[in-house]
Design a protein around this motif. Sequence first.
Motif, PDB file in Angstrom:
ATOM      1  N   ARG A   1       8.599 -18.929   8.134  1.00 38.83           N
ATOM      2  CA  ARG A   1       9.722 -19.743   8.594  1.00 38.83           C
ATOM      3  C   ARG A   1       9.259 -21.185   8.774  1.00 38.83           C
ATOM      4  NH1 ARG A   1      12.342 -16.387  13.605  1.00 38.83           N
ATOM      5  NH2 ARG A   1      10.183 -16.454  14.351  1.00 38.83           N
ATOM      6  N   GLY A   2      10.191 -22.117   8.596  1.00 36.51           N
ATOM      7  CA  GLY A   2       9.889 -23.518   8.803  1.00 36.51           C
ATOM      8  C   GLY A   2       9.461 -24.220   7.529  1.00 36.51           C
ATOM      9  N   GLN A   3       8.660 -25.258   7.680  1.00 38.52           N
ATOM     10  CA  GLN A   3       8.192 -26.047   6.548  1.00 38.52           C
ATOM     11  C   GLN A   3       7.283 -25.205   5.669  1.00 38.52           C
ATOM     12  OE1 GLN A   3       9.316 -29.400   6.191  1.00 38.52           O
ATOM     13  NE2 GLN A   3      10.644 -28.582   7.795  1.00 38.52           N
ATOM     14  N   SER A   4       7.516 -25.256   4.351  1.00 39.47           N
ATOM     15  CA  SER A   4       6.714 -24.417   3.451  1.00 39.47           C
ATOM     16  C   SER A   4       5.275 -24.915   3.353  1.00 39.47           C
ATOM     17  CB  SER A   4       7.353 -24.392   2.061  1.00 39.47           C
ATOM     18  OG  SER A   4       7.462 -25.712   1.533  1.00 39.47           O
ATOM     19  N   SER A   5       5.076 -26.201   3.562  1.00 39.19           N
ATOM     20  CA  SER A   5       3.730 -26.772   3.535  1.00 39.19           C
ATOM     21  C   SER A   5       3.764 -28.126   4.242  1.00 39.19           C
ATOM     22  CB  SER A   5       3.238 -26.948   2.093  1.00 39.19           C
ATOM     23  OG  SER A   5       4.080 -27.845   1.388  1.00 39.19           O
ATOM     24  N   ASN A   6       2.609 -28.575   4.643  1.00 38.59           N
ATOM     25  CA  ASN A   6       2.458 -29.904   5.251  1.00 38.59           C
ATOM     26  C   ASN A   6       3.296 -30.093   6.515  1.00 38.59           C
ATOM     27  OD1 ASN A   6       0.687 -30.704   3.161  1.00 38.59           O
ATOM     28  ND2 ASN A   6       2.461 -31.162   1.854  1.00 38.59           N
ATOM     29  N   GLY A   7       3.587 -29.033   7.243  1.00 46.48           N
ATOM     30  CA  GLY A   7       4.256 -29.184   8.522  1.00 46.48           C
ATOM     31  C   GLY A   7       3.341 -29.836   9.542  1.00 46.48           C
ATOM     32  N   ASP A   8       3.937 -30.478  10.547  1.00 43.58           N
ATOM     33  CA  ASP A   8       3.136 -31.152  11.570  1.00 43.58           C
ATOM     34  C   ASP A   8       2.402 -30.158  12.470  1.00 43.58           C
ATOM     35  OD1 ASP A   8       4.166 -33.519  10.597  1.00 43.58           O
ATOM     36  OD2 ASP A   8       5.677 -33.722  12.175  1.00 43.58           O
ATOM     37  N   TRP A   9       2.994 -28.977  12.644  1.00 41.22           N
ATOM     38  CA  TRP A   9       2.443 -27.960  13.548  1.00 41.22           C
ATOM     39  C   TRP A   9       2.292 -26.643  12.777  1.00 41.22           C
ATOM     40  CZ3 TRP A   9       1.900 -29.302  18.867  1.00 41.22           C
ATOM     41  CH2 TRP A   9       2.504 -30.514  19.253  1.00 41.22           C
ATOM     42  N   LEU A  10       1.305 -25.850  13.174  1.00 40.65           N
ATOM     43  CA  LEU A  10       1.066 -24.540  12.548  1.00 40.65           C
ATOM     44  C   LEU A  10       1.088 -23.470  13.629  1.00 40.65           C
ATOM     45  CD1 LEU A  10       0.369 -22.782  10.121  1.00 40.65           C
ATOM     46  CD2 LEU A  10      -2.033 -23.461  10.381  1.00 40.65           C
TER      47      LEU A  10
ATOM     48  N   VAL B   1      22.177 -34.989  15.395  1.00 36.56           N
ATOM     49  CA  VAL B   1      21.401 -35.553  16.487  1.00 36.56           C
ATOM     50  C   VAL B   1      21.345 -34.554  17.640  1.00 36.56           C
ATOM     51  CG1 VAL B   1      21.256 -37.436  18.152  1.00 36.56           C
ATOM     52  CG2 VAL B   1      22.048 -37.887  15.818  1.00 36.56           C
ATOM     53  N   HIS B   2      20.170 -34.374  18.193  1.00 34.81           N
ATOM     54  CA  HIS B   2      19.978 -33.454  19.306  1.00 34.81           C
ATOM     55  C   HIS B   2      19.925 -34.224  20.613  1.00 34.81           C
ATOM     56  CE1 HIS B   2      17.522 -31.091  16.100  1.00 34.81           C
ATOM     57  NE2 HIS B   2      18.811 -30.900  15.950  1.00 34.81           N
ATOM     58  N   PRO B   3      20.190 -33.562  21.723  1.00 34.15           N
ATOM     59  CA  PRO B   3      19.909 -34.200  23.013  1.00 34.15           C
ATOM     60  C   PRO B   3      18.446 -34.610  23.081  1.00 34.15           C
ATOM     61  CG  PRO B   3      21.191 -32.186  23.328  1.00 34.15           C
ATOM     62  CD  PRO B   3      20.775 -32.203  21.883  1.00 34.15           C
ATOM     63  N   ASP B   4      18.164 -35.713  23.741  1.00 35.53           N
ATOM     64  CA  ASP B   4      16.795 -36.215  23.813  1.00 35.53           C
ATOM     65  C   ASP B   4      15.834 -35.144  24.331  1.00 35.53           C
ATOM     66  OD1 ASP B   4      17.585 -38.633  22.893  1.00 35.53           O
ATOM     67  OD2 ASP B   4      17.267 -39.742  24.756  1.00 35.53           O
ATOM     68  N   GLY B   5      14.710 -35.019  23.636  1.00 39.87           N
ATOM     69  CA  GLY B   5      13.664 -34.110  24.080  1.00 39.87           C
ATOM     70  C   GLY B   5      13.853 -32.670  23.651  1.00 39.87           C
ATOM     71  N   ILE B   6      14.894 -32.375  22.849  1.00 35.08           N
ATOM     72  CA  ILE B   6      15.150 -31.010  22.389  1.00 35.08           C
ATOM     73  C   ILE B   6      15.020 -31.005  20.868  1.00 35.08           C
ATOM     74  CG2 ILE B   6      16.816 -29.107  22.303  1.00 35.08           C
ATOM     75  CD1 ILE B   6      18.006 -30.196  24.912  1.00 35.08           C
ATOM     76  N   HIS B   7      13.941 -30.410  20.344  1.00 36.24           N
ATOM     77  CA  HIS B   7      13.582 -30.515  18.935  1.00 36.24           C
ATOM     78  C   HIS B   7      13.739 -29.167  18.235  1.00 36.24           C
ATOM     79  CE1 HIS B   7      11.053 -33.347  21.323  1.00 36.24           C
ATOM     80  NE2 HIS B   7      11.408 -34.202  20.396  1.00 36.24           N
ATOM     81  N   TYR B   8      14.261 -29.208  17.007  1.00 36.58           N
ATOM     82  CA  TYR B   8      14.385 -27.993  16.203  1.00 36.58           C
ATOM     83  C   TYR B   8      13.009 -27.624  15.650  1.00 36.58           C
ATOM     84  CZ  TYR B   8      16.197 -24.688  12.725  1.00 36.58           C
ATOM     85  OH  TYR B   8      16.454 -23.560  11.973  1.00 36.58           O
ATOM     86  N   LEU B   9      12.504 -26.464  16.027  1.00 38.79           N
ATOM     87  CA  LEU B   9      11.136 -26.055  15.718  1.00 38.79           C
ATOM     88  C   LEU B   9      10.812 -26.183  14.237  1.00 38.79           C
ATOM     89  CD1 LEU B   9       8.495 -24.691  16.829  1.00 38.79           C
ATOM     90  CD2 LEU B   9       9.544 -22.501  16.204  1.00 38.79           C
ATOM     91  N   TYR B  10      11.725 -25.747  13.380  1.00 35.85           N
ATOM     92  CA  TYR B  10      11.392 -25.633  11.965  1.00 35.85           C
ATOM     93  C   TYR B  10      11.556 -26.934  11.192  1.00 35.85           C
ATOM     94  CZ  TYR B  10      11.319 -20.762  13.260  1.00 35.85           C
ATOM     95  OH  TYR B  10      11.029 -19.575  13.883  1.00 35.85           O
ATOM     96  N   ASP B  11      11.955 -28.015  11.866  1.00 33.63           N
ATOM     97  CA  ASP B  11      11.868 -29.333  11.242  1.00 33.63           C
ATOM     98  C   ASP B  11      10.417 -29.802  11.174  1.00 33.63           C
ATOM     99  OD1 ASP B  11      14.516 -29.729  10.664  1.00 33.63           O
ATOM    100  OD2 ASP B  11      14.943 -30.969  12.417  1.00 33.63           O
ATOM    101  N   TYR B  12       9.555 -29.198  11.988  1.00 35.35           N
ATOM    102  CA  TYR B  12       8.199 -29.716  12.148  1.00 35.35           C
ATOM    103  C   TYR B  12       7.103 -28.677  11.943  1.00 35.35           C
ATOM    104  CZ  TYR B  12      11.034 -33.191  14.602  1.00 35.35           C
ATOM    105  OH  TYR B  12      11.995 -34.114  14.926  1.00 35.35           O
ATOM    106  N   THR B  13       7.458 -27.406  11.891  1.00 39.96           N
ATOM    107  CA  THR B  13       6.459 -26.344  12.062  1.00 39.96           C
ATOM    108  C   THR B  13       6.410 -25.396  10.879  1.00 39.96           C
ATOM    109  OG1 THR B  13       6.778 -26.438  14.447  1.00 39.96           O
ATOM    110  CG2 THR B  13       5.743 -24.463  13.588  1.00 39.96           C
ATOM    111  N   MET B  14       5.214 -24.948  10.556  1.00 35.30           N
ATOM    112  CA  MET B  14       4.985 -23.835   9.638  1.00 35.30           C
ATOM    113  C   MET B  14       4.667 -22.611  10.490  1.00 35.30           C
ATOM    114  SD  MET B  14       2.465 -25.796   6.917  1.00 35.30           S
ATOM    115  CE  MET B  14       1.305 -26.315   8.201  1.00 35.30           C
ATOM    116  N   GLU B  15       5.447 -21.536  10.340  1.00 32.95           N
ATOM    117  CA  GLU B  15       5.263 -20.347  11.176  1.00 32.95           C
ATOM    118  C   GLU B  15       5.026 -19.116  10.320  1.00 32.95           C
ATOM    119  OE1 GLU B  15       7.556 -17.665  14.600  1.00 32.95           O
ATOM    120  OE2 GLU B  15       8.488 -19.495  13.836  1.00 32.95           O
ATOM    121  N   THR B  16       4.103 -18.274  10.770  1.00 33.15           N
ATOM    122  CA  THR B  16       3.810 -17.045  10.049  1.00 33.15           C
ATOM    123  C   THR B  16       4.875 -15.976  10.328  1.00 33.15           C
ATOM    124  OG1 THR B  16       2.511 -16.013  11.824  1.00 33.15           O
ATOM    125  CG2 THR B  16       1.340 -17.526  10.334  1.00 33.15           C
TER     126      THR B  16
END
Length: 392
Positions: free
Chosen positions: A240-249, A202-217
């Motif tokens: 880095r991050g989600q290999s496919s279907n990430g919420d953010w690109l 669990v993270h402090p509120d409002g602090i999100h791990y980028l690669y739980d949600y993002t596909m990055e080049t």
Amino acid sequence: TTTTTTTTTTMMGQATANDASITTCNGFSNLCNVSVNEIMMPMIHNAMSSPNHGFTFAANHMNDPFNDALERGYRGLSLDVCNCDDGLLLCHGSSAVGCGIGGRNPVSTLQLLNSWLIANPGELVVLNLELNGEAGGPVTLLDVESIVNGVGDGFAARLYHHPEDGMDPPTSPTDWPKLGTLLNDGKQVILFYHRGPTGDGVHPDGIHYLYDYTMETEFSFKDQEEIETVIIDGNCPVDRGQSSNGDWLFINNFVTLDTIFGQFQPSQDDAKIINTVEFADRLVKACQSRHGQKLPNFISVDFWSEGNLVQLANMYNSQIGVEPSEAPTSAPTGLSASPTAMPTTTMQPTQQPTAQPTAQPTDGESGCPQRISFTNMILALSLGVSLLLPDP
């Protein structure tokens, strides 16, 4: 259309809108009804790094305050947090050079951002913090939380907290809210972090791990041609991050040249080309082709004042959710026309900033200790030597 909403801070420190009447969101009325992760937001890579803040070696920007970039239409700030001898700093360092390449006080820097947000309640900004444990000691999520809380003036309450954050992996994916909903709830900041701690727990509120949600080049490019080879010809692979279907690109679009300390010197000459509509749109189309026509959310660049990247974001954002017959056809005021139709509305703040930071910049904001200045001098001399060496 301009917003008539004002934002206040309650007794409990919650930033709230006085009324639900924000009708222009990040510069466009149509974006208010669009999920926040479907919008394009140009991002400034290493936004803290410029010579007037002590980054005399390997600066990513040339004395361009990032508040000016917000005025231009950038809506993403990438910042490196380091734990140095002088405490927490926004720095640009590595295991080879330590914390010696510039430094800014993170609290006073974010106070500048917070003042801008207070003056512009119809605008949302994404923060991407790199927790750089190589330059000094480790940087923890409690350190990030202390920086956020130290900003004051309702800043912590402006952070959006995604409900599924802290699940590894997220077991019940939650849709991201519409931009208008966030802004009318007084939520103007989405904060991601990477490196440092993983996304477990669990993270402090409002602090999100980028690669739980993002596909990055990929991010390590030595010239423009390498960007073309990897992202355009290579069809936008995820590094880095989600290999496919990430919420953010997330697209990285900057060139870093070799020095004797490694790949460390940002290239302004390349930025003049790759920060343009013509070049960046080729990246967008390659990534859309690879990732189910998803619009890239972030295009991260050095030397943000070079080129016209915001014009590209204006073009795409103005068309989201708009019927073809309603799409604007003329270019934004003050910007050159792009190869495709452009909106008549530029991405501008909904009002001019009037508030000032609640605290004056500390020594860490205005510059760096003599230790850093000396290191910069050595690094600059070393860079000069490296330029005389033959190519490997």
